[in-house]
Design an enzyme around this catalytic site. Structure first.
Site, PDB file in Angstrom:
ATOM      1  N   CYS A   3      29.360  -1.869  10.406  1.00 41.67           N
ATOM      2  CA  CYS A   3      27.931  -1.967  10.107  1.00 41.67           C
ATOM      3  C   CYS A   3      27.607  -1.247   8.791  1.00 41.67           C
ATOM      4  O   CYS A   3      27.951  -0.079   8.599  1.00 41.67           O
ATOM      5  CB  CYS A   3      27.134  -1.350  11.254  1.00 41.67           C
ATOM      6  SG  CYS A   3      25.392  -1.096  10.895  1.00 41.67           S
ATOM      7  N   ASN A  85      11.685  -6.070  10.251  1.00 46.15           N
ATOM      8  CA  ASN A  85      12.177  -7.436  10.434  1.00 46.15           C
ATOM      9  C   ASN A  85      13.128  -7.438  11.634  1.00 46.15           C
ATOM     10  O   ASN A  85      14.017  -6.588  11.731  1.00 46.15           O
ATOM     11  CB  ASN A  85      12.905  -7.912   9.179  1.00 46.15           C
ATOM     12  CG  ASN A  85      11.973  -8.034   7.984  1.00 46.15           C
ATOM     13  OD1 ASN A  85      10.803  -8.371   8.135  1.00 46.15           O
ATOM     14  ND2 ASN A  85      12.485  -7.744   6.801  1.00 46.15           N
ATOM     15  N   GLY A  91      13.645 -12.489   9.808  1.00 41.04           N
ATOM     16  CA  GLY A  91      14.164 -12.208   8.469  1.00 41.04           C
ATOM     17  C   GLY A  91      15.096 -11.009   8.403  1.00 41.04           C
ATOM     18  O   GLY A  91      15.377 -10.497   7.315  1.00 41.04           O
ATOM     19  N   HIS A  96      21.263  -3.377  11.916  1.00 36.18           N
ATOM     20  CA  HIS A  96      21.105  -1.981  12.330  1.00 36.18           C
ATOM     21  C   HIS A  96      19.607  -1.717  12.142  1.00 36.18           C
ATOM     22  O   HIS A  96      19.097  -1.846  11.025  1.00 36.18           O
ATOM     23  CB  HIS A  96      21.973  -1.059  11.467  1.00 36.18           C
ATOM     24  CG  HIS A  96      21.916   0.398  11.809  1.00 36.18           C
ATOM     25  ND1 HIS A  96      23.048   1.189  12.016  1.00 36.18           N
ATOM     26  CD2 HIS A  96      20.863   1.239  11.964  1.00 36.18           C
ATOM     27  CE1 HIS A  96      22.682   2.431  12.280  1.00 36.18           C
ATOM     28  NE2 HIS A  96      21.346   2.498  12.246  1.00 36.18           N
ATOM     29  N   HIS A  98      16.041  -0.882  11.263  1.00 33.62           N
ATOM     30  CA  HIS A  98      15.543  -0.150  10.095  1.00 33.62           C
ATOM     31  C   HIS A  98      14.080  -0.450   9.874  1.00 33.62           C
ATOM     32  O   HIS A  98      13.608  -1.559  10.114  1.00 33.62           O
ATOM     33  CB  HIS A  98      16.346  -0.496   8.836  1.00 33.62           C
ATOM     34  CG  HIS A  98      16.511  -1.963   8.574  1.00 33.62           C
ATOM     35  ND1 HIS A  98      17.404  -2.739   9.273  1.00 33.62           N
ATOM     36  CD2 HIS A  98      15.894  -2.807   7.706  1.00 33.62           C
ATOM     37  CE1 HIS A  98      17.338  -3.987   8.842  1.00 33.62           C
ATOM     38  NE2 HIS A  98      16.411  -4.054   7.890  1.00 33.62           N
ATOM     39  N   HIS A 100      11.278  -0.672   6.947  1.00 28.54           N
ATOM     40  CA  HIS A 100      11.005  -0.697   5.512  1.00 28.54           C
ATOM     41  C   HIS A 100       9.707   0.070   5.280  1.00 28.54           C
ATOM     42  O   HIS A 100       8.680  -0.244   5.903  1.00 28.54           O
ATOM     43  CB  HIS A 100      10.775  -2.129   5.012  1.00 28.54           C
ATOM     44  CG  HIS A 100      11.946  -3.041   5.098  1.00 28.54           C
ATOM     45  ND1 HIS A 100      12.727  -3.354   4.003  1.00 28.54           N
ATOM     46  CD2 HIS A 100      12.483  -3.724   6.141  1.00 28.54           C
ATOM     47  CE1 HIS A 100      13.677  -4.205   4.367  1.00 28.54           C
ATOM     48  NE2 HIS A 100      13.547  -4.449   5.655  1.00 28.54           N
TER      49      HIS A 100
HETATM   50  P1  AMP Z   1      16.285  -6.767   6.333  1.00 32.61           P
HETATM   51  O1  AMP Z   1      16.350  -8.041   5.535  1.00 32.61           O
HETATM   52  O2  AMP Z   1      14.968  -6.487   6.945  1.00 32.61           O
HETATM   53  O3  AMP Z   1      17.411  -6.706   7.350  1.00 32.61           O
HETATM   54  O4  AMP Z   1      16.498  -5.611   5.299  1.00 32.61           O
HETATM   55  C1  AMP Z   1      17.748  -5.192   4.860  1.00 32.61           C
HETATM   56  C2  AMP Z   1      17.515  -4.402   3.603  1.00 32.61           C
HETATM   57  O5  AMP Z   1      18.669  -3.646   3.344  1.00 32.61           O
HETATM   58  C3  AMP Z   1      17.240  -5.252   2.361  1.00 32.61           C
HETATM   59  O6  AMP Z   1      15.975  -4.904   1.821  1.00 32.61           O
HETATM   60  C4  AMP Z   1      18.385  -4.887   1.423  1.00 32.61           C
HETATM   61  O7  AMP Z   1      17.988  -4.812   0.081  1.00 32.61           O
HETATM   62  C5  AMP Z   1      18.817  -3.533   1.970  1.00 32.61           C
HETATM   63  N1  AMP Z   1      20.190  -3.164   1.725  1.00 32.61           N
HETATM   64  C6  AMP Z   1      21.298  -3.883   2.007  1.00 32.61           C
HETATM   65  N2  AMP Z   1      22.409  -3.215   1.666  1.00 32.61           N
HETATM   66  C7  AMP Z   1      21.994  -2.024   1.157  1.00 32.61           C
HETATM   67  C8  AMP Z   1      22.653  -0.888   0.630  1.00 32.61           C
HETATM   68  N3  AMP Z   1      23.999  -0.821   0.554  1.00 32.61           N
HETATM   69  N4  AMP Z   1      21.911   0.152   0.187  1.00 32.61           N
HETATM   70  C9  AMP Z   1      20.565   0.100   0.258  1.00 32.61           C
HETATM   71  N5  AMP Z   1      19.875  -0.926   0.772  1.00 32.61           N
HETATM   72  C10 AMP Z   1      20.574  -1.990   1.206  1.00 32.61           C
HETATM   73 ZN    ZN Z   2      24.956   0.514  12.445  1.00 36.33          ZN
END
Ligand code: AMP
Ligand code: ZN
Length: 112
Positions: A3, A85, A91, A96, A98, A100
């Site tokens: 992950c 999301n 989306g 994992h 999170h 925003h």
């Molecule tokens: P979601 O589309 O809601 O799952 O958001 C995933 C977010 O993770 C997106 O905004 C990506 O730009 C961000 N993301 C993916 N990989 C990384 C990373 N290595 N470091 C920081 N942000 C990341």
């Molecule tokens: Zn994880």
């Protein structure tokens, strides 16, 4: 653990830390959609909001509190947006949980 966000928490993938405590880690989104765009993630792996069991209610509340605390520290006194999301139609692209935290510009509604 493959992950991406678990690897970030473990320090195996570099990130720009913003806030951390015993329960969560917050870091800059690599592809920011606003002047302030921070991800707040639980240290333990939870795949999505949909996968958060009832016993995780306090942790979910903590994540929201942490996001608000970061917003205060970032000076987002005019407001901000928190997005979670969830699942394919929601989306979600990283599996994992999170939050925003986005701010620093006028948000529009509805989101795409
Ligand atoms: P979601 O589309 O809601 O799952 O958001 C995933 C977010 O993770 C997106 O905004 C990506 O730009 C961000 N993301 C993916 N990989 C990384 C990373 N290595 N470091 C920081 N942000 C990341
Ligand atoms: Zn994880």
């Amino acid at each position: 653990m493959s992950c991406t966000f678990c690897r970030i928490i473990e320090g195996k993938i570099p990130s720009t830390p913003v806030y951390q405590d015993d329960f969560c880690y917050a870091f800059a989104d690599i592809n920011p959609k606003a002047p302030v765009h921070i991800l707040v993630v639980p240290r333990e792996h939870i795949g999505s909001l949909d996968e958060a069991a009832a016993e995780k209610r306090a942790l979910l509340g903590h994540l929201l509190w942490a996001a608000a605390e970061i917003a205060r520290k970032k000076g987002l006194a005019n407001g901000y947006r928190i997005v979670v999301n969830t699942g394919e139609e929601g989306g979600q692209t990283v599996d994992h949980l999170h939050l925003h935290l986005m701010g620093g510009r006028q948000m529009t509604w509805p989101p795409g």
